[in-house]
Design a protein around this motif. Sequence first.
Motif, PDB file in Angstrom:
ATOM      1  N   GLN A  44      -3.622   4.157  -0.453  1.00 45.98           N
ATOM      2  CA  GLN A  44      -3.898   3.746  -1.821  1.00 45.98           C
ATOM      3  C   GLN A  44      -3.612   2.246  -1.938  1.00 45.98           C
ATOM      4  O   GLN A  44      -2.503   1.797  -1.687  1.00 45.98           O
ATOM      5  N   SER A  45      -4.649   1.490  -2.330  1.00 44.51           N
ATOM      6  CA  SER A  45      -4.507   0.045  -2.509  1.00 44.51           C
ATOM      7  C   SER A  45      -5.181  -0.353  -3.814  1.00 44.51           C
ATOM      8  O   SER A  45      -6.078   0.346  -4.298  1.00 44.51           O
TER       9      SER A  45
ATOM     10  N   TRP B  81      -5.759   1.972  -8.527  1.00 41.43           N
ATOM     11  CA  TRP B  81      -5.522   2.021  -7.090  1.00 41.43           C
ATOM     12  C   TRP B  81      -6.378   3.138  -6.514  1.00 41.43           C
ATOM     13  O   TRP B  81      -6.358   4.263  -7.023  1.00 41.43           O
ATOM     14  N   ALA B  82      -7.130   2.842  -5.472  1.00 44.57           N
ATOM     15  CA  ALA B  82      -8.073   3.810  -4.898  1.00 44.57           C
ATOM     16  C   ALA B  82      -7.714   4.130  -3.452  1.00 44.57           C
ATOM     17  O   ALA B  82      -7.206   3.281  -2.716  1.00 44.57           O
ATOM     18  N   CYS B  83      -7.982   5.363  -3.077  1.00 46.57           N
ATOM     19  CA  CYS B  83      -7.768   5.802  -1.699  1.00 46.57           C
ATOM     20  C   CYS B  83      -8.978   5.413  -0.858  1.00 46.57           C
ATOM     21  O   CYS B  83     -10.116   5.448  -1.330  1.00 46.57           O
TER      22      CYS B  83
ATOM     23  N   ARG C 269      -7.591   8.438  -7.510  1.00 48.01           N
ATOM     24  CA  ARG C 269      -7.239   7.111  -8.033  1.00 48.01           C
ATOM     25  C   ARG C 269      -5.962   7.216  -8.865  1.00 48.01           C
ATOM     26  O   ARG C 269      -5.692   8.250  -9.481  1.00 48.01           O
TER      27      ARG C 269
ATOM     28  N   SER D 175       0.819  -1.223   0.000  1.00 51.08           N
ATOM     29  CA  SER D 175       0.000   0.000   0.000  1.00 51.08           C
ATOM     30  C   SER D 175       0.846   1.265   0.000  1.00 51.08           C
ATOM     31  O   SER D 175       1.951   1.315   0.563  1.00 51.08           O
TER      32      SER D 175
ATOM     33  N   VAL E  47       1.551   3.665 -10.336  1.00 50.47           N
ATOM     34  CA  VAL E  47       2.037   3.051  -9.100  1.00 50.47           C
ATOM     35  C   VAL E  47       3.335   2.291  -9.353  1.00 50.47           C
ATOM     36  O   VAL E  47       4.305   2.404  -8.593  1.00 50.47           O
TER      37      VAL E  47
ATOM     38  N   CYS F 130      -1.764   8.029   0.407  1.00 50.10           N
ATOM     39  CA  CYS F 130      -2.406   8.904  -0.568  1.00 50.10           C
ATOM     40  C   CYS F 130      -1.887  10.331  -0.414  1.00 50.10           C
ATOM     41  O   CYS F 130      -1.830  10.864   0.704  1.00 50.10           O
TER      42      CYS F 130
END
Length: 560
Positions: free
Chosen positions: A352-353, A364-366, A372, A337, A378, A340
């Motif tokens: 962010q994962s 990847w979303a917070c 994103r 991870s 990433v 953010c």
Amino acid sequence: MCDKVCAECQEPADLNCSGCRMVSYCGKEHQKKHWKQHKSLCRPFIIEQDEAIGKCLIATRDLNPGDLILTEHPIVSGPTPHMVEEGPVPCPGCYRLIVGEESPRCPNCDFPVCDTRCPGLQDMEHHGHECMILALRDISAINGLHDFYRQDTLLSLRCLLLQKRHPKKYAQLMDMEAHLERRGKGTDVYNEVQDRIFNYLDDNFFRPLKCMEMKTGKSILPDTSKETIHKICGIIDVNALEINQYSEMSVLYPTAYLMEHSCVPNTVHTFDLVSQGYKINIRAALPIKKGDHISTMYTHALWGTQGRREHLRETKYFSCSCKRCSDPSELGTNFSSLLCMGSNEEPCGGLQSPINPLDYNTEWACNKCQIRLTNGEVSYLVNRIGEEVDNVQLSSPTVRELDALLTKMATFLHPNHYHCYAVKHSLIQLYGYQQGYMPSQITDETLNRKANMCRELLEVTKKLDPGNSRLPLYSGVILHELHLANMILVKRKWDLGMKTRVKGMLAMLQECNQSLAEAKEVLKNEFTTPAGEKLNKVIATSTHEFNRWLERNKIDLNKN
């Protein structure tokens, strides 16, 4: 007419052992009578065909951690293939790493060896048989210098030699999966094998061998076709296990290769010494229920999900979807991870994962804001950080350099991120050892930081490797360093006469005692590796010194 015989009386039998299905009986009475003899040999699994993964091992009874599942000798072994043009290479007799340019040469075939008296050079199962073929090369045509970096061909050659020497083993070998559909003409791996393996063997050895076979009328290698060698190379790449103990070698086993991959494997394997032929012993690392698949791990436990899955897809030709890979948080560790950064340079404090870790193109979303990132963004960031980590780690860094790097990464990465894990693991081994941070110099604050860092690393390691099957050396180091950090603090306060704070000190001593006991337990299977042997000795010495200190100061932890 029944073609099976009872293991007890040798009469016709139609009742199979339900545990391993490898022996038969004429009836229940003889099965019970024979159990004492068969119990230690009965394999607690069956081989089944799964539509998704192919052949696999399924447990036929409940297994507890430590239970022996399988033990077997190799079909074939050889130096680990090295597709590089520099660096040390394994000796073909004992697999110990040597420097090719400076090493002695086999007096018969001119291959570099550790010593001309190496026992493996005369062993027909190691170098003895292949040596006769390797000696066919016209060394004078290349001014006497052997192309020793083609040691990546030796294991393939040994597989071919099974054709006449051990036809049953050769049949077992050729029954293994090679994934030729993914390694066909036009692919990079096909071109690599064609150039480095087939062309090299064919030009230098197979052609003179065929001339010799025609003259003598004796067949030594019936099949040296391009198709067969490509298949063998595929079998090695997909199924071989690497052994990196006192040597560097790859081994193919008749059954162990059927264990499927999981990033949280339920088995641990060890290898017996050279004198016992590199026999593999596979034991349960976690509780395994009847009907469960028996698994191992084909990649590194300390890589992030993206790195592990890409490696498996490129080298083993499948996409992992185990419980760790499927979990965006990697079993609650946040091992991949990011932090953010929010918008307008105002971090939101979120993580962010990956939305779907099983999708190679996932976003990847917070977990706190709407920001994103693409998987490409990433990857670019993490790879750049990884390059910096590698550069620092390879330069014999100081504590200050690693601390500065960790502080820098804290802006972008979760504290448990795999890059942070690597730096922290290095740091705990410098605190207390490097000039300026020696036991007499290191501050209480830094010792507490080291101890907390050890606890954080332990928490992550136990989640990623609950069965101590892949990371025992990492865990052993962490546990030992936690013990040392506590003991330096305790001795410092004790020598200053601060015994009034005995409650806090007793808690630290209890943690020291527990850490040493856990370290001994996690390292119980590591006595056959150089690093494991050394670390076990260190743990034993620290345990002895710790107990003597308790005795001198009349402290009984069992009463407190």
